[in-house]
Design an enzyme around this catalytic site. Structure first.
Site, mmCIF file in Angstrom:
data_model
loop_
_atom_site.group_PDB
_atom_site.id
_atom_site.type_symbol
_atom_site.label_atom_id
_atom_site.label_comp_id
_atom_site.label_asym_id
_atom_site.label_seq_id
_atom_site.Cartn_x
_atom_site.Cartn_y
_atom_site.Cartn_z
ATOM 1 N N LYS A 18 30.019 -2.738 -1.044
ATOM 2 C CA LYS A 18 29.366 -2.199 -0.589
ATOM 3 C C LYS A 18 28.827 -1.779 -2.178
ATOM 4 O O LYS A 18 28.696 -1.089 -2.898
ATOM 5 C CB LYS A 18 29.894 -1.270 0.016
ATOM 6 C CG LYS A 18 29.610 -0.571 1.390
ATOM 7 C CD LYS A 18 29.606 0.844 1.766
ATOM 8 C CE LYS A 18 29.071 0.462 3.074
ATOM 9 N NZ LYS A 18 29.669 1.816 3.984
ATOM 10 N N CYS A 44 24.400 -14.425 8.721
ATOM 11 C CA CYS A 44 24.671 -16.213 9.751
ATOM 12 C C CYS A 44 24.584 -16.101 10.410
ATOM 13 O O CYS A 44 24.140 -15.423 11.559
ATOM 14 C CB CYS A 44 26.211 -15.922 9.033
ATOM 15 S SG CYS A 44 27.822 -14.715 9.762
ATOM 16 N N ASP A 84 38.503 -9.439 17.568
ATOM 17 C CA ASP A 84 37.400 -9.496 16.394
ATOM 18 C C ASP A 84 38.604 -8.844 15.187
ATOM 19 O O ASP A 84 39.340 -8.647 14.771
ATOM 20 C CB ASP A 84 37.185 -9.734 15.958
ATOM 21 C CG ASP A 84 36.424 -10.182 14.441
ATOM 22 O OD1 ASP A 84 37.114 -10.777 13.578
ATOM 23 O OD2 ASP A 84 35.432 -9.784 13.922
ATOM 24 N N CYS A 109 41.192 -32.717 11.280
ATOM 25 C CA CYS A 109 41.078 -32.759 10.290
ATOM 26 C C CYS A 109 41.216 -33.600 8.899
ATOM 27 O O CYS A 109 40.330 -34.222 8.580
ATOM 28 C CB CYS A 109 40.699 -31.331 9.113
ATOM 29 S SG CYS A 109 40.156 -29.686 10.417
ATOM 30 N N ASN A 169 17.349 4.503 6.790
ATOM 31 C CA ASN A 169 18.334 4.458 7.876
ATOM 32 C C ASN A 169 17.659 4.545 9.449
ATOM 33 O O ASN A 169 18.200 3.334 10.848
ATOM 34 C CB ASN A 169 18.983 5.741 7.660
ATOM 35 C CG ASN A 169 19.998 6.058 6.459
ATOM 36 O OD1 ASN A 169 20.242 4.333 5.528
ATOM 37 N ND2 ASN A 169 20.231 7.002 5.976
ATOM 38 N N ARG A 170 17.459 4.973 9.838
ATOM 39 C CA ARG A 170 16.648 5.441 10.970
ATOM 40 C C ARG A 170 15.815 4.296 11.787
ATOM 41 O O ARG A 170 15.746 3.188 12.660
ATOM 42 C CB ARG A 170 15.366 6.166 11.074
ATOM 43 C CG ARG A 170 15.734 6.099 12.793
ATOM 44 C CD ARG A 170 14.349 7.421 12.978
ATOM 45 N NE ARG A 170 14.075 7.863 14.722
ATOM 46 C CZ ARG A 170 13.359 8.695 15.124
ATOM 47 N NH1 ARG A 170 12.930 9.865 14.348
ATOM 48 N NH2 ARG A 170 12.893 9.143 16.030
#
Length: 377
Positions: free
Chosen positions: A222, A97, A134, A188, A280-281
């Site tokens: 996950k 996104c 955030d 809106c 992963n690396r």
């Protein structure tokens, strides 16, 4: 202390360091928000990623006891990608996104807030400050709304007159009583496009979100995704922009004001098949600097498998078959088995039957059976 002059000095300095919009608000408790959050909690609409303590989310003085005001900032990010690569039949691509294009916005905003802190403390050494972006306790949108940055849209995003909803938000609580700015009136109106366009019906009504149905949230989980959501995700690897893309206030809004926010097309819209075997690396080296990497490679790989199933990409079958047989992670094995059922033909049935005989995990077995059923249909 001339607080009005100090406020103007901060506004001027904020523009010099690349803050696109700044507003000032009182640090009074957010009582209306508190009631809304209590209701969200009762309805089970929270994602689990937010600060669980509603008092901390709505009472600035719990975060800074001397709190008198809050400085809200906004930085505009691009909505269009230059030279975006096309997804072809031979090389299907996924999509991050817009909020995950370029460098992780948490770092960018923290740096700007740190500069603001230093500027303020240089002017007023005895000032007290606490900044957050955030993942902090305060609700960014409520602060930005009160500070006149924009109004809280039906899509649950802050919409600014200048930049639409394509803005990152951050805030700084301080003990200096700055004169507050005036909030912007909700614009809106009767428009309900975002609510109607939401792929999963996560926007229950204007301004109310069931986070557990939101694709932006689902792409970050996950575990196994429910079947009904797999068909809605499409080629999204992280996040969802649908409610922003349909918003009339965002029409024609595309700002390229910060070089570090510019997307690398090969990262923002990567090829799907290479993601299946990425280490992963390699993942950290390639994607570690973007916001969408924060949950690691597993959700991205699961979403890539779902995207390949969405495209019915037969070239990915050998990869998916190998993953189903050999990947140590049940979610990845099982999602691959389901995808094989979506993509393959009768010849893939042999592999699914073989996996059924050796698989020990009950959830994965369930996905293998789903794959077999899909192929038989």
């Amino acid at each position: 202390m001339d607080v009005k002059k100090l406020k103007q000095d901060i506004i001027t300095y904020s523009q010099e360091i690349g803050i696109d919009k700044i507003g000032f608000a009182s640090a009074d408790p957010f009582e209306t928000l508190k009631q809304r959050l209590i209701r969200q909690q009762k309805l089970g609409y929270q994602s689990g990623f937010e600060e669980p303590d509603i008092e901390k989310r709505t009472n600035p003085s719990l975060l800074l006891p001397e709190a008198k005001s809050i400085i809200a900032i906004a930085l505009a990010y691009p909505s269009k990608m230059k030279n975006a690569p096309r997804s072809t039949k031979d090389e299907r691509r996924g999509l991050f996104c817009r909020a995950s294009w370029g460098r992780d916005y948490h770092h960018i905003l923290r740096e700007r807030l740190h500069q603001l802190e230093e500027f303020l403390l240089n002017k007023v050494p005895e000032a007290k400050v606490k900044s957050m972006v955030d993942t902090g306790e305060l609700a960014d949108r409520a602060v930005a709304e009160r500070a006149g940055i924009g109004w809280s849209g039906k899509n649950c995003a802050i919409i600014t007159p200048e930049f639409g909803s394509y803005v990152y938000l951050g805030e700084m609580i301080t003990n200096i009583p700055f004169p507050p700015d005036t909030p912007i009136e909700d614009q809106c109106g009767t428009c309900n496009k975002c609510v109607e366009a939401c792929p999963t019906g996560a926007l229950v009504q204007g301004g109310q979100l069931d986070s557990n149905k939101c694709i932006a949230f689902l792409t970050q989980t996950k575990g196994f995704l429910r079947d009904e959501y797999r068909t809605k995700i499409g080629n999204r690897l992280y996040g969802c922009d649908t409610c922003q893309l349909v918003c009339p206030e965002n029409k024609g809004k595309d700002f390229h004001l910060h070089l570090e926010m510019e997307p690398d097309p090969e990262i923002a819209k990567p090829k799907l098949r290479p993601l299946l075997a990425i280490s992963n690396r390699e993942f950290k080296e390639k994607f570690g600097h973007v916001a969408g990497s924060w949950r690691g490679k597993k959700p991205i790989q699961r979403n890539a498998i779902i995207a390949l199933a969405h495209y019915k990409d037969r070239t990915a079958l050998p990869d998916l078959i190998m993953i189903m047989h050999k990947d140590p992670r049940p979610v990845i094995r099982g999602t691959a088995a389901w995808a094989i059922g979506k993509i393959g033909d009768r010849s893939a049935l042999v592999e699914l039957e073989k996996a059924k005989e050796t698989e020990k995990n009950e959830e994965v077995l369930g996905e293998i059976l789903k794959g077999i059923q899909l192929l038989k249909e």
